[in-house]
Design a protein around this motif. Sequence first.
Motif, PDB file in Angstrom:
ATOM      1  N   ASP A 268       0.885  -0.972  -0.188  1.00  0.00           N
ATOM      2  CA  ASP A 268      -0.066  -0.093  -0.147  1.00  0.00           C
ATOM      3  C   ASP A 268       0.953   1.078  -0.131  1.00  0.00           C
ATOM      4  O   ASP A 268       1.563   1.476   1.062  1.00  0.00           O
ATOM      5  N   LEU A 269       0.817   2.145  -0.889  1.00  0.00           N
ATOM      6  CA  LEU A 269       1.459   3.312  -1.161  1.00  0.00           C
ATOM      7  C   LEU A 269       0.836   4.550  -1.145  1.00  0.00           C
ATOM      8  O   LEU A 269       1.289   5.392  -1.654  1.00  0.00           O
ATOM      9  N   THR A 270      -0.308   4.378  -0.681  1.00  0.00           N
ATOM     10  CA  THR A 270      -1.257   5.687  -0.525  1.00  0.00           C
ATOM     11  C   THR A 270      -0.579   6.484   0.649  1.00  0.00           C
ATOM     12  O   THR A 270       0.032   6.019   1.335  1.00  0.00           O
ATOM     13  N   GLY A 271      -1.196   7.881   0.298  1.00  0.00           N
ATOM     14  CA  GLY A 271      -0.612   8.892   1.383  1.00  0.00           C
ATOM     15  C   GLY A 271       0.782   9.414   1.197  1.00  0.00           C
ATOM     16  O   GLY A 271       1.475   9.905   2.143  1.00  0.00           O
ATOM     17  N   ASN A 272       1.310   9.122  -0.003  1.00  0.00           N
ATOM     18  CA  ASN A 272       2.813   9.601  -0.099  1.00  0.00           C
ATOM     19  C   ASN A 272       2.640  11.152  -0.913  1.00  0.00           C
ATOM     20  O   ASN A 272       1.602  11.457  -1.300  1.00  0.00           O
ATOM     21  N   PRO A 273       3.797  11.766  -1.090  1.00  0.00           N
ATOM     22  CA  PRO A 273       3.877  13.144  -1.718  1.00  0.00           C
ATOM     23  C   PRO A 273       3.241  13.156  -2.899  1.00  0.00           C
ATOM     24  O   PRO A 273       3.118  12.372  -3.945  1.00  0.00           O
ATOM     25  N   ALA A 274       2.551  14.436  -3.151  1.00  0.00           N
ATOM     26  CA  ALA A 274       1.875  14.579  -4.620  1.00  0.00           C
ATOM     27  C   ALA A 274       3.110  14.815  -5.639  1.00  0.00           C
ATOM     28  O   ALA A 274       4.277  14.935  -5.416  1.00  0.00           O
ATOM     29  N   GLN A 275       2.802  14.283  -6.714  1.00  0.00           N
ATOM     30  CA  GLN A 275       3.521  14.594  -7.911  1.00  0.00           C
ATOM     31  C   GLN A 275       4.226  15.699  -7.975  1.00  0.00           C
ATOM     32  O   GLN A 275       3.562  16.642  -7.672  1.00  0.00           O
ATOM     33  N   ARG A 276       5.427  15.965  -8.603  1.00  0.00           N
ATOM     34  CA  ARG A 276       6.033  16.972  -8.497  1.00  0.00           C
ATOM     35  C   ARG A 276       6.300  17.483  -9.966  1.00  0.00           C
ATOM     36  O   ARG A 276       6.211  16.783 -11.034  1.00  0.00           O
ATOM     37  N   ALA A 277       6.319  19.000 -10.125  1.00  0.00           N
ATOM     38  CA  ALA A 277       6.622  19.580 -11.420  1.00  0.00           C
ATOM     39  C   ALA A 277       8.063  19.411 -11.513  1.00  0.00           C
ATOM     40  O   ALA A 277       8.768  20.410 -11.814  1.00  0.00           O
ATOM     41  N   ALA A 278       8.593  18.173 -11.581  1.00  0.00           N
ATOM     42  CA  ALA A 278      10.080  18.002 -11.596  1.00  0.00           C
ATOM     43  C   ALA A 278      10.313  16.683 -12.115  1.00  0.00           C
ATOM     44  O   ALA A 278       9.200  15.927 -11.937  1.00  0.00           O
ATOM     45  N   PRO A 279      11.442  16.190 -12.445  1.00  0.00           N
ATOM     46  CA  PRO A 279      11.627  14.909 -13.113  1.00  0.00           C
ATOM     47  C   PRO A 279      12.086  13.776 -12.006  1.00  0.00           C
ATOM     48  O   PRO A 279      12.705  13.015 -12.331  1.00  0.00           O
TER      49      PRO A 279
END
Length: 526
Positions: A268-279
């Motif tokens: 379960d990988l929920t609750g992790n940081p939002a995707q980034r405008a970076a690679p």
Amino acid sequence: MTTGSTTPDPITASVIQSSLVAAADEMFAVLKKTAMSPIIYEVLDVGTGITDPAGELVSSGAGIPTFVGVLDKAVRRIVDLHGRDGIRPGDCFITNDPYFGGVTHLNDVVIALPVFAEGTLVAWAASIAHWNDVGGKTPGSMAVDVSEIFQEGLRLPAVKLFADGAPISPVFDIIAANSRLPDFVQGDLWAQVAASRKAETRIRQLVGTYGLDAWHAALASLFEEGERRGRAGLATLPRGTFRIEERQDDGALWQASITIAHDRFTVDLTGNPAQRAAPYNTSRDGAVISAQMIFKALTDPTLFANAGSFRALEVITEPGTIFHATGTAPHGYYFETRIRLADMLWQCMARALPERLPAGSFASICGTVIAGHHPDTARRFTMVEPQMGGWGATATRDGLDAMYSANHGETFNCPVEICEARYGLDVAFKRLNEGDAGAGLHSGGKGLQTLYRLRAPAVLSAGYSRAKEPVWGLEGGASGGVNGLSVLHPDGRRARLTFASGVRLEPGDEVLIETANGGGWGRAGV
């Protein structure tokens, strides 16, 4: 000769299955012998495999395990986009886009060839290889100062490369026009096509010899065997939910939980940081591959792997996070995110099974790209080098010295002689770390120190994680330290880098690479 048999005897099934493994290995050998780029023919930054008509992995060759994990997902996406009716004999497809089955980043190109026998689609022969340059903002196509995937290079959204056996010339022209190294990308492309055609020949021979019914029955029994082995290994694991939180170099807090039940291994990988405008994002498929790595290591740590091997695995991700990027988020350094995730999952289970799993490794690709013009020939080059580091100690022995990341599988270093001849760099030294980081009852393996000296102007890109947060020890073993890259200027200035691109290098500049030792296991002297 077609036998017409509906249920092959076990020997026939075994012959078909073993022949498919051999065919995938032949693909690998063709790639190694015919590719133009050292990242392929020396480093072996590739993966080869065969799937069934729906894209379920049947067999794989040597190469990078996480690359092999891409192939089935890429084929399934191609089938989804084009439909079975849109796939014909003589077709061949290409993709590099993580939003169109590419899974990783734009440099990693998948070639997938549908195999027809007796008028029926019976398999796919697919490979993935790192191409040195696919356009984008910086030589090597691995810029850090990007906010959208459009800035990273040419996107190939699972398009046809061949139709009716003939190359689609405009697609080849587009690929060549968008690379700073057109001869290299075309050479590597044809090497991958040749690899798929070799497997196609072998598969047709098998179907011609044993018949379609025996072929399908052999694949079904292969998947059943993979599932049986995976579930048998699952039965040996402790039941329960295991959780971990880990601070990353950028200060972000990642988390995961692994729940082991009698019939299911759930990550379960929920609750992790939002995707980034970076690679620094990865696709959901990329996160699944990280979970497949720990599942396979725990349940059936052998070379045997197919779609059935992972039927007991469930992976839960949350769209819009770094482990399930959506929209147009960039993916250039996905590999550091994915390897960090695999390492975190490994640490989670190592705490629960310290006698079975080793301590942490240097766990970074430490990707190093130097691009410029050869000082002797003026020919343009792009050096793409993953680095070696220390592996963690175990309950019974010290860690291994100077190895590639476990995610990188059968990868080799580029020999100094090849590096100096092809790129015009001087390799001043390549030696084991002298430090004692990773001490313990059993010590972590040694990392590596490498020094490149520039003879001509060049541009540097690099991506190093575990550069601030140290390698973890186990059962009281000491940390293995951190990875690092520094540019040393002749006037004494020194710049330490972690993620960087477009860094200008001049003759006389030196690039010093220092990779971490593995973590120690147990307290020293106990």
